[in-house]
Design an enzyme around this catalytic site. Structure first.
Site, PDB file in Angstrom:
ATOM      1  N   TYR A  53      -1.115  -3.889 -14.246  1.00  0.00           N
ATOM      2  CA  TYR A  53      -0.225  -2.735 -14.410  1.00  0.00           C
ATOM      3  C   TYR A  53      -0.689  -1.910 -15.607  1.00  0.00           C
ATOM      4  CZ  TYR A  53       3.682  -2.567 -11.191  1.00  0.00           C
ATOM      5  OH  TYR A  53       4.455  -2.360 -10.096  1.00  0.00           O
ATOM      6  N   GLU A  55       0.871   1.496 -16.517  1.00  0.00           N
ATOM      7  CA  GLU A  55       1.630   2.748 -16.610  1.00  0.00           C
ATOM      8  C   GLU A  55       1.310   3.468 -17.919  1.00  0.00           C
ATOM      9  OE1 GLU A  55       3.361  -0.076 -15.577  1.00  0.00           O
ATOM     10  OE2 GLU A  55       5.070   0.557 -14.335  1.00  0.00           O
ATOM     11  N   ASP A 200      -7.389  23.710  -3.337  1.00  0.00           N
ATOM     12  CA  ASP A 200      -7.364  22.356  -2.787  1.00  0.00           C
ATOM     13  C   ASP A 200      -8.753  22.123  -2.200  1.00  0.00           C
ATOM     14  OD1 ASP A 200      -7.173  20.073  -1.298  1.00  0.00           O
ATOM     15  OD2 ASP A 200      -5.144  20.495  -0.577  1.00  0.00           O
ATOM     16  N   THR A 227      -8.997  15.063  -2.895  1.00  0.00           N
ATOM     17  CA  THR A 227      -9.113  13.638  -2.621  1.00  0.00           C
ATOM     18  C   THR A 227     -10.500  13.222  -3.094  1.00  0.00           C
ATOM     19  OG1 THR A 227      -9.886  14.178  -0.399  1.00  0.00           O
ATOM     20  CG2 THR A 227      -7.565  13.558  -0.625  1.00  0.00           C
ATOM     21  N   LYS A 230     -13.682  11.977   0.687  1.00  0.00           N
ATOM     22  CA  LYS A 230     -14.271  12.743   1.798  1.00  0.00           C
ATOM     23  C   LYS A 230     -15.749  13.008   1.470  1.00  0.00           C
ATOM     24  CE  LYS A 230      -9.860  14.620   3.368  1.00  0.00           C
ATOM     25  NZ  LYS A 230      -8.785  14.677   2.360  1.00  0.00           N
ATOM     26  N   ARG A 236     -10.669   5.886  -1.279  1.00  0.00           N
ATOM     27  CA  ARG A 236      -9.510   6.692  -0.871  1.00  0.00           C
ATOM     28  C   ARG A 236      -8.604   6.946  -2.082  1.00  0.00           C
ATOM     29  NH1 ARG A 236      -8.096   8.083   3.836  1.00  0.00           N
ATOM     30  NH2 ARG A 236     -10.048   7.200   4.523  1.00  0.00           N
TER      31      ARG A 236
HETATM   32  N1  DSN Z   1      -6.233  13.968   6.887  1.00  0.00           N
HETATM   33  C1  DSN Z   1      -7.113  14.826   6.160  1.00  0.00           C
HETATM   34  C2  DSN Z   1      -8.084  15.486   7.049  1.00  0.00           C
HETATM   35  O1  DSN Z   1      -8.532  14.853   7.961  1.00  0.00           O
HETATM   36  O2  DSN Z   1      -8.421  16.638   6.847  1.00  0.00           O
HETATM   37  C3  DSN Z   1      -6.413  15.806   5.322  1.00  0.00           C
HETATM   38  O3  DSN Z   1      -5.329  15.244   4.723  1.00  0.00           O
END
Ligand code: DSN
Length: 421
Positions: A53, A55, A200, A227, A230, A236
């Site tokens: 933990y 925090e 974003d 994120t 990707k 993730r």
């Molecule tokens: N689920 C993602 C995508 O495939 O673009 C976006 O959140």
């Protein structure tokens, strides 16, 4: 990856893990938001830090025993700042949606307005789709493309609507838009109406880190949300970056914890740190550039078969094709068919789609994962040919079996790499 202990202790979970390993190894992954992480990222992500933990933030935690959590989080933060050329990074968001929502909570009061891209024109659920709970809290207004065939955003209309509605935040970003946005325009409109301008970059973070796409911070954006799993090829998770405003960064830190989340997932942050280290390597630039070349090669094949592409092509890692309009196969049927022959992608709404979200007109596919595997333009184009072939011959079982076999052979030639370089 070795799952010996799971195998011994929990055969049911082991069977699922083993099944997924095989699925990933023998099929071509074309979902543009997916990728394969290196073994180093997986080790860090599966490490002892899951026990801890933490925090708070480095140097300011609520519990003891933080020597190594602090070290790992500082590494992730410093590497992220360097990669994206900004002054502040919060690496604690558990995923992309929590990163976005925590940022809205940090910057807006209930009833305030955010302007984002319409979902059917490429935007994301968290940018204000009516199915999300945040639409009960904030007011969302949308911008769209002016021309679906080129992808040009209607910036004049955007300015008009922004002037009339005075959004607190203007959001540039998407999950299904194959072109680069005009970041200078966003900043211009944002400054004119006094909005905070956010990008974003979840889909294109790896392209930006690898200098294959423009960095919105270079145009004066205030914040970027992303994120990490990707094109960036990390575990993730989510992240919030602030260009230079200490005031905004402080508000965001306070909202991520304690305002919105509890304990950070420290093993995940270790995975992020490793991935950001990989993204600093000169090879990552080569990787990022190749992602775009491969997506373009796939788009060209579709165009050669006269299949309508939303925005007419791609400048990034993804392609959006109107398969219902061009081939008479719905997005849902195409997704199922192509999955069956070893090519995984997703059905997707196209702009102003006359069909329903669960059975839309389009498919969305992309090149980040196949590029990690080592595919070049030649293999990418071949995959696109096989996709078209399958869709055109959807009832020819013999042909489909041949396509499945060719995909399996291709995957054997390009195994998922364990190491980054
Ligand atoms: N689920 C993602 C995508 O495939 O673009 C976006 O959140």
């Amino acid at each position: 990856m070795n799952y010996d202990s799971v195998k011994k202790q929990d055969p049911e979970v082991f069977a699922a893990l083993e099944g997924e390993e095989k699925r990933e190894a023998e099929g071509v992954e074309l979902i543009p938001s997916e990728n394969y992480v290196s073994r180093a990222v997986r080790e860090a992500n599966g490490s002892c830090l899951t026990n801890k933990y933490a925090e708070g933030y480095p140097g300011k935690r609520y519990y003891g025993g933080q020597e190594f959590t602090d070290a790992v989080e500082v590494l992730a933060i410093e590497r992220a700042k360097k990669l994206f050329n900004c002054a502040y990074a919060n690496v604690q968001p558990h995923a992309g949606a929590p990163a976005n929502i925590a940022t809205y909570f940090a910057l807006m009061e209930p009833g305030d307005t955010l302007m984002g891209m319409d979902l059917s024109h490429g935007g994301h659920l968290t940018h204000g789709h009516p199915v999300t709970y945040i639409t009960k809290i904030f007011n969302f207004i949308r911008y769209k493309m002016k021309d679906i065939e080129t992808g040009e955003i209607d910036y004049d209309e955007m300015l008009k609507v922004a002037k009339a509605n005075k959004p607190k935040v203007i959001m540039a970003g998407f999950s299904a838009y194959p072109r680069e946005l005009n970041y200078a325009k966003f900043v211009e409109i944002g400054r004119e109406v006094g909005a905070i301008v956010i990008a974003d970059i979840a889909h294109i973070a790896g392209l930006i880190a690898g200098k294959a796409a423009k960095n919105p911070f270079d145009f004066g954006f205030d914040i970027m949300l992303t994120t990490t799993h990707k094109t960036l090829r990390g575990p993730r998770g989510g992240m919030i970056l602030t260009r230079e405003s200490e005031e905004l960064a402080k508000k965001i830190d306070k909202m991520v914890f304690p305002g919105f989340q509890g304990g950070p997932i420290m093993n995940n942050i270790a995975g992020k740190a490793v991935a950001f280290g990989e993204a600093q390597h000169p090879n990552f630039k080569v990787y990022a550039a190749q992602i775009i070349k491969n997506a373009k090669a796939m788009a060209e094949v579709f165009k050669a078969h006269n299949i309508r592409l939303i925005t007419g092509g791609t400048d990034n890692h993804l392609v959006l094709a109107d398969v219902y309009g061009s081939l008479g196969i719905s997005g849902k049927d195409a997704e199922t068919l192509l999955d069956r022959v070893g090519m995984t992608l997703n059905k997707n709404m196209i702009a102003d789609d006359p069909r329903k979200p669960m059975d839309p007109s389009g498919i969305r596919f992309g090149s980040p994962a196949i590029t990690t595997r080592g595919f070049m333009e030649k293999e990418s184009a071949r995959v696109a040919e096989l996709m078209v072939d399958a869709m055109k011959n959807k009832s020819d079982e013999k042909k489909l079996a041949g396509i499945r076999e060719e995909i399996r052979t291709l995957c054997k030639r390009f195994p998922i790499p364990e190491s980054f370089v």
